[in-house]
Design a protein around this motif. Structure first.
Motif, PDB file in Angstrom:
ATOM      1  N   TYR A 531      60.832  23.017  22.336  1.00 59.71           N
ATOM      2  CA  TYR A 531      60.055  22.408  23.187  1.00 59.71           C
ATOM      3  C   TYR A 531      60.513  21.499  24.473  1.00 59.71           C
ATOM      4  CZ  TYR A 531      61.169  18.230  20.701  1.00 59.71           C
ATOM      5  OH  TYR A 531      61.897  17.105  20.071  1.00 59.71           O
ATOM      6  N   CYS A 532      59.868  21.249  25.591  1.00 58.44           N
ATOM      7  CA  CYS A 532      60.285  20.553  26.374  1.00 58.44           C
ATOM      8  C   CYS A 532      59.011  19.643  26.714  1.00 58.44           C
ATOM      9  CB  CYS A 532      60.653  21.206  27.572  1.00 58.44           C
ATOM     10  SG  CYS A 532      61.316  20.103  28.918  1.00 58.44           S
ATOM     11  N   LEU A 533      59.166  18.145  26.914  1.00 59.56           N
ATOM     12  CA  LEU A 533      58.469  17.228  27.104  1.00 59.56           C
ATOM     13  C   LEU A 533      58.640  16.543  28.505  1.00 59.56           C
ATOM     14  CD1 LEU A 533      58.126  15.253  23.667  1.00 59.56           C
ATOM     15  CD2 LEU A 533      56.382  16.631  24.648  1.00 59.56           C
ATOM     16  N   VAL A 534      57.610  16.765  29.387  1.00 57.54           N
ATOM     17  CA  VAL A 534      57.811  16.431  30.890  1.00 57.54           C
ATOM     18  C   VAL A 534      56.666  15.415  31.295  1.00 57.54           C
ATOM     19  CG1 VAL A 534      58.169  17.345  33.173  1.00 57.54           C
ATOM     20  CG2 VAL A 534      58.782  18.772  31.242  1.00 57.54           C
ATOM     21  N   HIS A 535      57.274  14.006  31.779  1.00 58.66           N
ATOM     22  CA  HIS A 535      56.232  13.207  32.298  1.00 58.66           C
ATOM     23  C   HIS A 535      56.451  13.679  33.871  1.00 58.66           C
ATOM     24  CE1 HIS A 535      55.638   8.871  33.802  1.00 58.66           C
ATOM     25  NE2 HIS A 535      54.667   9.756  33.821  1.00 58.66           N
ATOM     26  N   ILE A 536      55.243  13.878  34.275  1.00 58.93           N
ATOM     27  CA  ILE A 536      54.986  14.263  35.938  1.00 58.93           C
ATOM     28  C   ILE A 536      54.304  12.936  36.512  1.00 58.93           C
ATOM     29  CG2 ILE A 536      54.035  15.760  37.637  1.00 58.93           C
ATOM     30  CD1 ILE A 536      54.283  18.182  35.583  1.00 58.93           C
ATOM     31  N   GLU A 537      54.900  12.319  37.323  1.00 58.39           N
ATOM     32  CA  GLU A 537      54.104  10.978  37.830  1.00 58.39           C
ATOM     33  C   GLU A 537      53.774  11.448  39.311  1.00 58.39           C
ATOM     34  OE1 GLU A 537      52.684   7.957  38.222  1.00 58.39           O
ATOM     35  OE2 GLU A 537      53.745   7.795  36.446  1.00 58.39           O
ATOM     36  N   ASN A 538      52.609  11.059  39.533  1.00 60.77           N
ATOM     37  CA  ASN A 538      51.819  11.262  40.846  1.00 60.77           C
ATOM     38  C   ASN A 538      52.097  10.130  41.662  1.00 60.77           C
ATOM     39  OD1 ASN A 538      50.477  13.996  41.438  1.00 60.77           O
ATOM     40  ND2 ASN A 538      49.663  13.491  39.367  1.00 60.77           N
ATOM     41  N   SER A 539      52.087   8.845  41.088  1.00 57.97           N
ATOM     42  CA  SER A 539      52.043   7.697  41.781  1.00 57.97           C
ATOM     43  C   SER A 539      53.482   7.129  41.871  1.00 57.97           C
ATOM     44  CB  SER A 539      51.032   6.655  41.251  1.00 57.97           C
ATOM     45  OG  SER A 539      51.228   5.294  41.849  1.00 57.97           O
ATOM     46  N   ASN A 540      54.217   7.066  43.000  1.00 60.86           N
ATOM     47  CA  ASN A 540      55.302   6.512  43.052  1.00 60.86           C
ATOM     48  C   ASN A 540      55.895   6.270  44.333  1.00 60.86           C
ATOM     49  OD1 ASN A 540      56.708   9.031  44.651  1.00 60.86           O
ATOM     50  ND2 ASN A 540      55.970  10.248  43.125  1.00 60.86           N
ATOM     51  N   PRO A 541      56.801   5.615  44.738  1.00 60.25           N
ATOM     52  CA  PRO A 541      57.278   5.057  46.013  1.00 60.25           C
ATOM     53  C   PRO A 541      58.130   5.774  46.621  1.00 60.25           C
ATOM     54  CG  PRO A 541      58.564   3.986  44.416  1.00 60.25           C
ATOM     55  CD  PRO A 541      57.989   4.932  43.845  1.00 60.25           C
ATOM     56  N   TYR A 542      58.313   7.203  46.439  1.00 60.12           N
ATOM     57  CA  TYR A 542      59.174   7.944  47.123  1.00 60.12           C
ATOM     58  C   TYR A 542      58.886   8.535  48.371  1.00 60.12           C
ATOM     59  CZ  TYR A 542      61.333   7.141  42.384  1.00 60.12           C
ATOM     60  OH  TYR A 542      61.460   6.419  41.254  1.00 60.12           O
ATOM     61  N   ARG A 543      59.765   8.662  49.140  1.00 58.80           N
ATOM     62  CA  ARG A 543      59.327   9.675  50.639  1.00 58.80           C
ATOM     63  C   ARG A 543      60.651  10.185  51.211  1.00 58.80           C
ATOM     64  NH1 ARG A 543      53.703  10.000  51.868  1.00 58.80           N
ATOM     65  NH2 ARG A 543      53.141   8.024  51.146  1.00 58.80           N
ATOM     66  N   ILE A 544      60.533  11.224  51.657  1.00 57.65           N
ATOM     67  CA  ILE A 544      61.606  12.269  51.991  1.00 57.65           C
ATOM     68  C   ILE A 544      61.563  12.531  53.319  1.00 57.65           C
ATOM     69  CG2 ILE A 544      63.061  14.328  51.518  1.00 57.65           C
ATOM     70  CD1 ILE A 544      61.869  14.401  48.810  1.00 57.65           C
ATOM     71  N   TYR A 545      62.503  12.151  54.164  1.00 57.30           N
ATOM     72  CA  TYR A 545      62.670  12.352  55.621  1.00 57.30           C
ATOM     73  C   TYR A 545      63.803  13.400  56.165  1.00 57.30           C
ATOM     74  CZ  TYR A 545      59.695   8.300  55.723  1.00 57.30           C
ATOM     75  OH  TYR A 545      58.853   7.363  55.528  1.00 57.30           O
ATOM     76  N   VAL A 546      63.363  14.346  57.024  1.00 58.46           N
ATOM     77  CA  VAL A 546      64.513  15.168  57.414  1.00 58.46           C
ATOM     78  C   VAL A 546      64.919  14.567  58.767  1.00 58.46           C
ATOM     79  CG1 VAL A 546      63.431  17.265  56.277  1.00 58.46           C
ATOM     80  CG2 VAL A 546      62.764  16.844  58.477  1.00 58.46           C
TER      81      VAL A 546
END
Length: 667
Positions: A531-546
């Motif tokens: 088994y694998c337990l994964v927490h997927i967090e929608n609400s977070n402070p992250y942004r990615i720029y190119v």
């Protein structure tokens, strides 16, 4: 590539803090005095465990707290430590105290907003750069979200993102989403939803207003400082040689392909040419409709376009039969109702449910601010009939050709059609992918959980279960939303007995609790199932720029950030620009900036690594039959388990297990 993190020039091991053992007389008063002491410049204080941690004038702070009735007069112990020697939570709270009270408050900002780490300028003194007017004393304030994270070197990392709430000047408060009219929403999108390059520039200009020079200077009440660079943290591609001091690296995952009747494609809209996976299996779809009296003509026009075809500015929708291979048969007796009264809709639906054939779809056209969506959706689930709810504005939503193809896809799926599946398996091992979400009823304090979508390794939907459970009083004291150990075992064993998988991958919208870990480990020991337990967090402070050479700083969907210190965590973009069938870049997120998912693998007994788990999550975003967009932010495991959990209060009571037979019921 760079992220919205700012590194510190100092190490927290160089900073001192006083540690005082105190006896608390009044905890509420102590919390109030902690903020007052910081605002007055006396000391930054945090009470944790049995100790008061102080950066500032210790004697004066203790005297004020004693005379104010917050603590007892006698202190038991006093010591001086380095910040690196205390709990990270204490250090984080002290930095927040200095940032909120010694920085934001001094510059006429409000921080924090309630319990969230957000700050905005005061509306009456905000500069033109920090606000934009929408209409009639309604403005948007440009502020900041902030979060402190510690690295193994002892250096803190400051994450900053733009925060732009709608604010009423006359009422001096933030307006909630429910209070925004359609006009205000449109104005907000036009004036405040910033693409990546403008968002980046806005954050830079905010920092320049708040802080002089090239650093973000956070000063504590004792005069010590933390300085963060104003330059974003740059990250390097995984294949490139990276400096050993760099904490983050990135790579780009391939776009998942889907399988239609006559071939595969990266783009769901290729269904127009390649036809649905179950093409010609369904011959006819009976359709009924409930509309407001004033919307009947608009609906008839919309349905005619849906059935016969429509040419728009971007593409042609050929018509339902030409694409799906099934005829839509509309009952000419379209039911008209007078208003938005719930009982009218219920009576009309019950009448149609009794008349409708098994694979029929009932269109329900509702006003813009319709308040009873979940109630009528729950009614349709209880009667095992499928409805397609559309707002009146959707009948005219441009580009109309895209609206038509999305609605057609959903209607086809609800009539038992399969629009597409994944081209490649999610895993070489026979496995189940389960999504678990929660809904907290704030009035009753009941917690509904166990909304679980189950898919096999080809992404084919198997079953959806909804279980309600009211946490016992002792469990409610435990912070976080979780399934108690016994109930978790029951839920998983039910799936194992039915499908006999060799592997379970569970996606959860909340953090994984020890009860849940024990339940899965017990099952692994007894049944030999990984088994694998994964927490997927929608609400977070992250942004990615190119970099600037990319259009609008817009990153690619599938960009994944690896954290060298937290090897079980990734930050992954599921929206943004995407790669089409011809290798061309398609800009999907035209408004605003793409927001990534935070993926935390909290327990993993499978052979899959963090990159492979992230690839599976990316692939599961591609199975949403409610849209033909190439990029969807949330995997179906989380999106539809969340929908089911929110419907649970309207479906049942007690601890009864209800089976929602198909994901199509939730589209």
């Amino acid at each position: 590539m760079f992220i919205n993190a700012f590194s510190s020039e100092e190490n927290i091991s160089d900073l001192k803090v006083a540690k005082v053992a105190v006896a608390v007389r009044d905890m509420k008063r102590l919390s109030q005095y902690e903020r007052m002491l910081s605002l007055s410049g006396v000391a930054n204080c945090v009470f944790y465990g049995d100790y008061l941690y102080v950066k500032g004038d210790v004697d004066k702070a203790i005297d004020i707290l004693t005379r104010g009735g917050a603590i007892m007069s006698k202190t038991l112990l006093r010591d001086e430590s380095l910040l690196s020697q205390v709990e990270p939570k204490v250090t984080r709270m002290l930095i927040y105290s200095a940032l909120e009270n010694n920085v934001f408050q001094e510059r006429n900002w409000i921080a924090p907003l309630r319990k969230t780490k957000r700050a905005i300028p005061k509306a009456d003194v905000a500069s033109d750069n920090l606000m934009v007017e929408l209409k009639d004393e309604i403005i948007v304030l440009f502020g900041l979200k902030y979060m402190i994270e510690f690295r193994s070197t002892g250096q803190p990392l400051l994450w900053l993102d733009m925060y732009a709430p709608v604010w009423s000047r006359s009422e001096a408060r933030r307006l909630s989403r429910k209070e925004l009219t359609e006009e205000l929403k449109a104005l907000y999108v036009k004036k405040a939803m910033l693409p990546p390059h403008k968002r980046h520039e806005k954050i830079k200009s905010i920092l320049d207003e708040l802080f002089e020079g090239d650093v973000i200077k956070v000063t504590f009440c004792d005069g010590e400082t933390l300085n963060f660079s104003k330059e974003h943290v740059h990250i390097f591609e995984l294949e490139e040689p990276a400096s050993p001091t760099e904490s983050f690296s990135f790579m780009k995952l391939g776009e998942p392909a889907v399988r239609f009747r006559y071939g595969g494609s990266y783009e769901p809209r290729r269904i127009l040419r390649l036809k649905p996976y179950s093409y010609y299996v369904i011959k006819e779809i009976p359709v009924k409709a409930i509309v407001g009296a004033s919307e009947k003509e608009d609906f008839i026009t919309f349905f005619r376009y849906l059935n016969n075809g429509y040419s728009g500015d971007y593409m042609r929708w050929p018509g339902f039969y030409q694409v799906m291979g099934a005829h839509l048969i509309l009952d000419e007796d379209v039911k008209e109702i007078g208003g938005d009264n719930l009982s009218e809709y219920e009576d009309a639906l019950l009448e149609m449910f009794n008349e409708a054939e098994e694979n029929s779809v009932i269109f329900v056209i509702v006003p813009e601010n319709f308040r009873f969506y979940r109630k009528i959706k729950a009614l349709s689930l209880q009667r095992k009939r499928r409805i397609q709810i559309l707002k009146t504005s959707t009948l005219r939503k441009e580009p109309l050709e895209f609206t038509l193809i999305n609605v057609a896809n959903a209607v086809y799926a609800k009539a038992e059609g399969t629009p597409w599946l994944l081209e490649n398996p999610l895993s070489a091992t026979k496995g189940l992918f389960v999504g678990i979400s929660f809904h907290l009823d704030h009035k009753s304090k009941d917690i509904y959980y166990g909304a679980a979508e189950v898919f096999d390794n080809r992404g084919y939907f198997l079953k959806c279960l909804v279980r309600t459970y009211r946490l016992p009083k002792p469990a409610k004291k435990v912070r976080g939303l979780y399934i108690p150990e016994k109930e978790m075992e029951d839920l998983v064993m039910h799936l194992i007995k039915e499908y006999r998988p060799r592997m379970l991958i569970i996606h959860k919208s909340a953090k994984i609790h020890e009860d849940e870990k024990r339940a899965l480990e017990n099952i692994r020991v007894k049944n030999g199932i990984d088994y694998c337990l994964v927490h997927i967090e929608n609400s977070n402070p992250y942004r990615i720029y190119v970099p600037r050479d990319q259009p609008n700083y817009m990153p690619l969907r599938g960009t994944i950030i690896f954290d060298k210190e937290k090897r079980n965590r990734t930050i992954m973009l599921t929206t943004g620009q995407a790669i089409g069938d011809r290798g061309d870049i398609k800009t999907i997120t035209k408004i605003g900036s793409p927001k990534p998912l935070e993926i935390n693998i909290e327990e993993n007994k499978t052979p899959h690594n963090v990159r492979e788990i992230s690839e599976q999550i990316l692939a599961l975003t591609k199975l949403d039959w409610n849209t033909t967009n190439i990029a969807v932010r949330t995997p179906i495991t989380i999106k539809y388990s969340n929908k089911a959990a929110r419907l649970a209060p309207y479906l049942m009571g007690g601890e009864k297990l209800l089976s929602i037979n198909d994901i199509r019921d939730l589209l």
